[in-house]
Design a protein around this motif. Structure first.
Motif, PDB file in Angstrom:
ATOM      1  N   SER A   1      41.374  33.474  41.268  1.00 10.07           N
ATOM      2  CA  SER A   1      42.700  32.961  41.601  1.00 10.07           C
ATOM      3  C   SER A   1      43.735  34.045  41.340  1.00 10.07           C
ATOM      4  O   SER A   1      43.488  35.004  40.607  1.00 10.07           O
ATOM      5  CB  SER A   1      43.015  31.725  40.756  1.00 10.07           C
ATOM      6  N   ASN A   2      44.902  33.887  41.937  1.00 11.34           N
ATOM      7  CA  ASN A   2      45.970  34.862  41.761  1.00 11.34           C
ATOM      8  C   ASN A   2      46.699  34.581  40.453  1.00 11.34           C
ATOM      9  O   ASN A   2      47.832  34.100  40.411  1.00 11.34           O
ATOM     10  CB  ASN A   2      46.939  34.808  42.945  1.00 11.34           C
ATOM     11  N   ASP A   3      46.024  34.891  39.376  1.00 12.71           N
ATOM     12  CA  ASP A   3      46.554  34.712  38.030  1.00 12.71           C
ATOM     13  C   ASP A   3      46.731  36.094  37.418  1.00 12.71           C
ATOM     14  O   ASP A   3      45.826  36.924  37.465  1.00 12.71           O
ATOM     15  CB  ASP A   3      45.570  33.884  37.192  1.00 12.71           C
ATOM     16  N   LYS A   4      47.889  36.346  36.831  1.00 15.57           N
ATOM     17  CA  LYS A   4      48.166  37.660  36.257  1.00 15.57           C
ATOM     18  C   LYS A   4      47.144  38.045  35.189  1.00 15.57           C
ATOM     19  O   LYS A   4      46.897  39.219  34.946  1.00 15.57           O
ATOM     20  CB  LYS A   4      49.570  37.701  35.657  1.00 15.57           C
ATOM     21  N   GLN A   5      46.530  37.062  34.553  1.00 15.69           N
ATOM     22  CA  GLN A   5      45.503  37.355  33.560  1.00 15.69           C
ATOM     23  C   GLN A   5      44.199  37.787  34.214  1.00 15.69           C
ATOM     24  O   GLN A   5      43.345  38.380  33.556  1.00 15.69           O
ATOM     25  CB  GLN A   5      45.272  36.132  32.668  1.00 15.69           C
ATOM     26  N   LEU A   6      44.048  37.483  35.495  1.00 12.68           N
ATOM     27  CA  LEU A   6      42.850  37.885  36.231  1.00 12.68           C
ATOM     28  C   LEU A   6      43.129  39.087  37.123  1.00 12.68           C
ATOM     29  O   LEU A   6      42.401  40.083  37.078  1.00 12.68           O
ATOM     30  CB  LEU A   6      42.340  36.718  37.084  1.00 12.68           C
ATOM     31  N   LEU A   7      44.172  38.967  37.927  1.00 11.88           N
ATOM     32  CA  LEU A   7      44.505  40.009  38.884  1.00 11.88           C
ATOM     33  C   LEU A   7      45.844  40.623  38.496  1.00 11.88           C
ATOM     34  O   LEU A   7      46.896  40.021  38.671  1.00 11.88           O
ATOM     35  CB  LEU A   7      44.562  39.433  40.303  1.00 11.88           C
ATOM     36  N   GLU A   8      45.789  41.816  37.963  1.00 10.00           N
ATOM     37  CA  GLU A   8      47.006  42.487  37.495  1.00 10.00           C
ATOM     38  C   GLU A   8      47.963  42.757  38.649  1.00 10.00           C
ATOM     39  O   GLU A   8      49.177  42.609  38.529  1.00 10.00           O
ATOM     40  CB  GLU A   8      46.620  43.798  36.804  1.00 10.00           C
ATOM     41  N   THR A   9      47.406  43.176  39.785  1.00 11.47           N
ATOM     42  CA  THR A   9      48.178  43.408  41.008  1.00 11.47           C
ATOM     43  C   THR A   9      47.492  42.698  42.154  1.00 11.47           C
ATOM     44  O   THR A   9      46.258  42.783  42.295  1.00 11.47           O
ATOM     45  CB  THR A   9      48.289  44.907  41.326  1.00 11.47           C
ATOM     46  N   PHE A  10      48.266  41.989  42.958  1.00 12.63           N
ATOM     47  CA  PHE A  10      47.691  41.286  44.112  1.00 12.63           C
ATOM     48  C   PHE A  10      48.661  41.408  45.278  1.00 12.63           C
ATOM     49  O   PHE A  10      49.715  40.776  45.294  1.00 12.63           O
ATOM     50  CB  PHE A  10      47.429  39.816  43.785  1.00 12.63           C
ATOM     51  N   GLN A  11      48.307  42.256  46.234  1.00 12.01           N
ATOM     52  CA  GLN A  11      49.127  42.459  47.429  1.00 12.01           C
ATOM     53  C   GLN A  11      48.262  42.244  48.665  1.00 12.01           C
ATOM     54  O   GLN A  11      47.508  43.114  49.086  1.00 12.01           O
ATOM     55  CB  GLN A  11      49.724  43.865  47.428  1.00 12.01           C
ATOM     56  N   VAL A  12      48.358  41.038  49.236  1.00  7.99           N
ATOM     57  CA  VAL A  12      47.595  40.667  50.428  1.00  7.99           C
ATOM     58  C   VAL A  12      48.545  39.944  51.365  1.00  7.99           C
ATOM     59  O   VAL A  12      48.784  38.741  51.210  1.00  7.99           O
ATOM     60  CB  VAL A  12      46.384  39.779  50.093  1.00  7.99           C
ATOM     61  N   PRO A  13      49.112  40.626  52.341  1.00  7.53           N
ATOM     62  CA  PRO A  13      50.090  39.977  53.221  1.00  7.53           C
ATOM     63  C   PRO A  13      49.495  38.901  54.119  1.00  7.53           C
ATOM     64  O   PRO A  13      50.174  37.932  54.467  1.00  7.53           O
ATOM     65  CB  PRO A  13      50.650  41.143  54.050  1.00  7.53           C
ATOM     66  N   GLU A  14      48.245  39.052  54.522  1.00  6.34           N
ATOM     67  CA  GLU A  14      47.593  38.052  55.366  1.00  6.34           C
ATOM     68  C   GLU A  14      46.091  38.063  55.106  1.00  6.34           C
ATOM     69  O   GLU A  14      45.559  39.008  54.522  1.00  6.34           O
ATOM     70  CB  GLU A  14      47.865  38.318  56.855  1.00  6.34           C
TER      71      GLU A  14
END
Length: 343
Positions: free
Chosen positions: A259-272
């Motif tokens: 999931s897009n959780d800051k504790q899991l994914l420090e950076t998440f950039q997916v426009p589509e």
């Protein structure tokens, strides 16, 4: 005058970094003023397919280890003098580029690794120990306090110095290892370099950029191995589930979701939403780097080229990077892989 010399006070960390890309017989070495670049590739001729990118026809993935100048206690590269001497003899030594010239050759990767560990040491690295302050940031058997810790060169006060030198084109790469008053000199045969066009990642057209703990990617890849998969599909989406790694094989299918959780994914950039499939065994070959690294940057461009860049923390507090790039499978190619595995 010697073309290149470098000294490292830790042959072990050089060995561990190069071990991460030890999936080929030979490694291409590129010497620049900024450091040493080691590149290996896994290649295969793909016949009967219309490949949109012609330069991908012979490359499936590559691994790159860059040992920057700062990782060495001393580093000297003088291409100008050597280049003039070679040109006077009608030969060529240095490729001109914006950095003032590079020197390229190939050597046996297996022989290089054997040389670096000639005095012997434990190559395993305990990820939890390396991150536990109780261990003081020290890794391996020394961190765990195992039987071999008492004889570790850091405990005994011995420095394992590694000296590299390269005189000129066609000359062997000389490696001198020193520890506890014992010196060993090895000369490695160098070979003419092959033309290697780097698998291009379009940084200005990224479809995804994710930074996470490398250990979680390592665990996910190993979890999917239970199905004996031939393919790995990576799907990323702005909405949940944000990142899905899935596989299928003769023993079934499996998937790991993040999931897009800051504790899991420090950076998440997916426009589509983006979905691409890769050969599982090639991604699995990066497991050693996954296991050693503290973080991984997952990037993919709109053509499907995947980059896994691992940040590895060294014993002296500095960091180094290992970069793997993978070419996506075409739908027909993926079906062919499945057929081959089932035969």
């Amino acid at each position: 005058m010697t073309l290149f010399t470098a000294v490292s006070d830790s042959a072990r960390q050089v060995f561990l970094l190069l071990k991460c890309i030890s999936f080929a017989q030979k490694v291409q070495v590129r010497i620049t003023k900024e450091g040493l670049r080691f590149t290996v590739e896994e290649s295969r001729v793909i016949q009967g397919k219309l490949i949109p990118w012609s330069f991908y026809s012979y490359r499936l993935y590559s691994g790159i280890a860059f040992l920057e100048e700062g990782l060495f206690t001393s580093y000297s590269y003088s291409p100008t003098t050597s280049s003039q001497a070679e040109n006077a003899e009608g030969g060529t030594q240095v490729e001109d580029d914006e950095d003032g010239g590079t020197t390229v050759f190939q050597i046996s990767l297996a022989a290089l690794l054997e040389t670096l560990q000639i005095f012997g040491f434990t190559e395993s690295r305990d990820r939890s120990a390396s991150r536990d302050p109780a261990y003081g940031g020290v890794t391996g058997s020394l961190a765990r306090g195992g039987p071999s810790a008492a004889f570790d060169n850091r405990v005994l006060g011995f420095k394992r110095v590694c000296r590299l030198s390269y005189e000129a084109k066609g000359e062997p790469l000389c490696i001198v290892l020193e520890e506890g008053g014992v010196t060993t000199t090895c000369e490695m045969v160098t070979y003419e370099p092959e033309d290697q066009d780097e698998i291009p990642l379009q940084r200005d057209a990224l479809a995804l950029k994710i930074i996470m703990r490398s250990s979680w990617l390592f665990d996910a890849i190993n979890e999917l191995a239970s199905t004996s998969p031939s393919r790995l599909t990576i799907a990323a989406s702005p909405s949940a589930p944000c990142l899905v790694l899935s596989s299928n094989g003769p023993l079934g299918s499996a998937a790991v979701e993040f999931s897009n959780d800051k504790q899991l994914l420090e950076t998440f950039q997916v426009p589509e939403r983006t979905v691409n499939t890769y050969k599982y065994s090639l991604v699995k070959a990066a497991s050693r780097a996954m296991n050693m690294a503290s973080k991984v940057s997952i990037r993919g461009d709109k053509q499907g080229v995947l980059s896994l860049q691992f940040m590895i923390e060294l014993e002296d507090g500095r960091v180094s990077f290992i970069d793997f790039r993978f070419v996506p499978l075409l739908p027909e190619e993926g079906d062919e892989e499945d057929n081959e595995d089932s035969d």
